[in-house]
Design a protein around this motif. Structure first.
Motif, PDB file in Angstrom:
ATOM      1  N   VAL A 185       0.851  -1.200   0.000  1.00  0.00           N
ATOM      2  CA  VAL A 185       0.000   0.000   0.000  1.00  0.00           C
ATOM      3  C   VAL A 185       0.889   1.254   0.000  1.00  0.00           C
ATOM      4  O   VAL A 185       0.642   2.214  -0.743  1.00  0.00           O
ATOM      5  N   LEU A 186       1.925   1.211   0.824  1.00  0.00           N
ATOM      6  CA  LEU A 186       2.819   2.367   0.920  1.00  0.00           C
ATOM      7  C   LEU A 186       3.606   2.569  -0.384  1.00  0.00           C
ATOM      8  O   LEU A 186       3.925   3.701  -0.754  1.00  0.00           O
ATOM      9  N   ALA A 187       3.884   1.468  -1.083  1.00  0.00           N
ATOM     10  CA  ALA A 187       4.589   1.592  -2.376  1.00  0.00           C
ATOM     11  C   ALA A 187       3.712   2.322  -3.387  1.00  0.00           C
ATOM     12  O   ALA A 187       4.221   3.090  -4.224  1.00  0.00           O
ATOM     13  N   ILE A 188       2.409   2.108  -3.332  1.00  0.00           N
ATOM     14  CA  ILE A 188       1.514   2.875  -4.220  1.00  0.00           C
ATOM     15  C   ILE A 188       1.660   4.365  -3.892  1.00  0.00           C
ATOM     16  O   ILE A 188       1.788   5.210  -4.785  1.00  0.00           O
ATOM     17  N   ALA A 189       1.663   4.684  -2.587  1.00  0.00           N
ATOM     18  CA  ALA A 189       1.784   6.093  -2.184  1.00  0.00           C
ATOM     19  C   ALA A 189       3.096   6.690  -2.685  1.00  0.00           C
ATOM     20  O   ALA A 189       3.122   7.822  -3.198  1.00  0.00           O
ATOM     21  N   CYS A 190       4.182   5.930  -2.573  1.00  0.00           N
ATOM     22  CA  CYS A 190       5.479   6.449  -3.043  1.00  0.00           C
ATOM     23  C   CYS A 190       5.480   6.633  -4.556  1.00  0.00           C
ATOM     24  O   CYS A 190       6.101   7.566  -5.079  1.00  0.00           O
ATOM     25  N   GLY A 191       4.785   5.734  -5.248  1.00  0.00           N
ATOM     26  CA  GLY A 191       4.657   5.902  -6.693  1.00  0.00           C
ATOM     27  C   GLY A 191       3.908   7.183  -7.032  1.00  0.00           C
ATOM     28  O   GLY A 191       4.257   7.893  -7.989  1.00  0.00           O
ATOM     29  N   VAL A 192       2.891   7.500  -6.249  1.00  0.00           N
ATOM     30  CA  VAL A 192       2.127   8.736  -6.480  1.00  0.00           C
ATOM     31  C   VAL A 192       3.052   9.949  -6.351  1.00  0.00           C
ATOM     32  O   VAL A 192       3.016  10.878  -7.174  1.00  0.00           O
ATOM     33  N   VAL A 193       3.892   9.911  -5.308  1.00  0.00           N
ATOM     34  CA  VAL A 193       4.844  11.012  -5.097  1.00  0.00           C
ATOM     35  C   VAL A 193       5.735  11.175  -6.329  1.00  0.00           C
ATOM     36  O   VAL A 193       5.970  12.287  -6.809  1.00  0.00           O
ATOM     37  N   GLU A 194       6.193  10.051  -6.856  1.00  0.00           N
ATOM     38  CA  GLU A 194       7.049  10.076  -8.068  1.00  0.00           C
ATOM     39  C   GLU A 194       6.261  10.630  -9.272  1.00  0.00           C
ATOM     40  O   GLU A 194       6.700  11.532  -9.957  1.00  0.00           O
ATOM     41  N   GLY A 195       5.072  10.060  -9.474  1.00  0.00           N
ATOM     42  CA  GLY A 195       4.285  10.446 -10.651  1.00  0.00           C
ATOM     43  C   GLY A 195       3.858  11.898 -10.609  1.00  0.00           C
ATOM     44  O   GLY A 195       3.765  12.565 -11.650  1.00  0.00           O
ATOM     45  N   ALA A 196       3.594  12.396  -9.400  1.00  0.00           N
ATOM     46  CA  ALA A 196       3.143  13.786  -9.269  1.00  0.00           C
ATOM     47  C   ALA A 196       4.322  14.761  -9.190  1.00  0.00           C
ATOM     48  O   ALA A 196       4.116  15.968  -9.073  1.00  0.00           O
ATOM     49  N   GLY A 197       5.546  14.209  -9.215  1.00  0.00           N
ATOM     50  CA  GLY A 197       6.736  15.069  -9.231  1.00  0.00           C
ATOM     51  C   GLY A 197       6.963  15.814  -7.928  1.00  0.00           C
ATOM     52  O   GLY A 197       7.409  16.964  -7.923  1.00  0.00           O
ATOM     53  N   LEU A 198       6.692  15.150  -6.797  1.00  0.00           N
ATOM     54  CA  LEU A 198       6.794  15.846  -5.505  1.00  0.00           C
ATOM     55  C   LEU A 198       8.199  15.824  -4.908  1.00  0.00           C
ATOM     56  O   LEU A 198       8.431  16.434  -3.865  1.00  0.00           O
ATOM     57  N   GLY A 199       9.108  15.053  -5.528  1.00  0.00           N
ATOM     58  CA  GLY A 199      10.507  15.143  -5.116  1.00  0.00           C
ATOM     59  C   GLY A 199      10.960  14.049  -4.164  1.00  0.00           C
ATOM     60  O   GLY A 199      10.166  13.303  -3.599  1.00  0.00           O
TER      61      GLY A 199
END
Ligand SMILES: NC(=O)C1=CN([C@@H]2O[C@H](COP(=O)(O)OP(=O)(O)OC[C@H]3O[C@@H](n4cnc5c(N)ncnc54)[C@H](O)[C@@H]3O)[C@@H](O)[C@H]2O)C=CC1
Ligand SMILES: O=C(CO)COP(=O)(O)O
Length: 325
Positions: free
Chosen positions: A187-201
């Motif tokens: 579940v947390l890996a999905i969240a980290c992917g979101v951070v990557e995809g949204a360009g949050l750094g």
């Protein structure tokens, strides 16, 4: 040499079959799809799920669950939501079952080891979990896992069957802890992917890993896991792996969501399983029932339900400031 059964012929089941076969054991690899079975036996490759890996001729694929059940040990590697139905169909013998899938059953909130124990009460149940991308294991790259089980004789026997210099099982008695780490990190890996995809750094990703680990630990401790298991290979180790690479199906699903692609469409076009998408809503309910706050898990659920990425991130960032511990 022994006979090892592997039930589930996706990427991970196939890689584990290769580990056992490389140790000189005969491996019976169960898949439900006769065409996949025929292709694996004819080409010694599982092209749809583990392309490019040359499989040992000691691996025999089959659709015959009863034949696989005769093995000395069976590794259970189906998608989590299919685990119970396959266990129900598996003839009951008293040999060890090694749960190698990562998830929580949606209908019951039970961990896979609990499902296995309920369906096969005479079998010792173990859990194999850790930072283990299947394609790397299949290439023989160095990998370490947690092998958890209360039955020390069964655990030692399973370790003996699968251990190799490049595949190191570390023993643990903490079955619950080993499973919770693997289920929650998806579940947390999905969240980290979101951070990557949204360009949050990178700062945001590191913060998410650390706060996600706090979330995993709160939930794990509430369910009886040991802190050292959660900080080990099957918890923090796997969290770091899957939060760092697009090779993770969960991370790549999150990256697509972060880019603004609808979660439902992303899931529909996948052939391979991203367990975090199924674990997230169950985990949110289980956490609520245990009185544990899991804001990142709740955010992933909202995103999977189609909430706008920006609004979900803003809501997470607007949470009241609090102590770290
Ligand atoms: N791929 C990896 O690197 C790793 C995966 N895992 C875990 O292993 C489990 C299996 O994952 P993968 O092998 O990667 O999956 P996969 O996505 O590569 O393949 C899934 C397999 O399950 C089969 N399947 C789908 N529905 C089924 C059903 N109802 N009954 C029986 N079989 C069914 C599919 O036909 C396919 O063979 C998951 O819980 C995953 O989290 C754990 C460690 C590493
Ligand atoms: O569990 C895994 C590695 O340990 C595989 O992760 P994904 O299912 O996200 O690809």
């Amino acid at each position: 040499m022994s006979t090892v059964g592997v039930i589930g012929a996706g990427a991970w089941g196939t890689a584990l079959a290769q580990v056992a076969a490389s140790n000189g054991h005969d491996v019976r690899l169960w898949a439900r799809d006769p065409a996949l079975v025929a292709a694996i036996n004819a080409t010694h490759e599982n092209a749809p799920y583990l392309p490019g890996a040359a499989l040992s001729p000691r691996i025999s694929a089959t659709t015959d669950l009863a034949w696989v059940a005769e093995a000395e040990v069976n590794l259970m590697v189906t998608p989590a939501q299919a685990m119970r139905s396959v266990l129900t169909a598996l003839p009951a013998r008293a040999q060890p079952l090694v749960v190698s899938s990562k998830g929580i059953e949606a209908s019951s909130h039970l961990l896979m080891s609990e499902v296995a124990a309920a369906e096969h009460p005479d079998s010792p149940v173990l859990v194999l979990s850790g930072p283990t991308f299947a394609h790397e294991v299949a290439r023989g790259l160095p990998t370490a896992v947690t092998l958890a089980g209360e039955d020390t004789a069964a655990r030692a026997r399973v370790a003996d069957l699968i251990a190799a210099p490049q595949f190191r099982p570390y023993a643990s008695a903490d079955v619950i802890g080993a499973e919770i780490g693997g289920a929650v990190k998806n579940v947390l890996a999905i969240a980290c992917g979101v951070v990557e995809g949204a360009g949050l750094g990178q700062n945001a990703r590191a913060a998410l890993i650390a706060r996600g680990f706090a979330e995993m630990t709160r939930f794990g401790l509430a369910k009886g896991a040991r802190a050292e298991t959660l900080a080990g290979l099957s918890g923090l180790g796997d969290l770091v792996l899957t939060c760092s690479s697009t090779a993770s199906r969960n991370f790549s699903l999150g990256a697509g969501i972060g880019r603004g692609e609808p979660a439902r469409a992303l899931l529909a076009e996948r052939r391979t399983v991203a367990e975090g998408a199924y674990t997230a809503p169950v985990l949110r309910e289980a956490a609520a029932a245990a009185g544990v706050e899991m804001p990142i898990t709740a955010a992933v659920c909202a995103l999977l339900d189609g909430a706008p990425v920006r609004a979900v991130i803003d809501a997470l960032l607007a949470r009241p400031l609090r102590d770290e511990g």
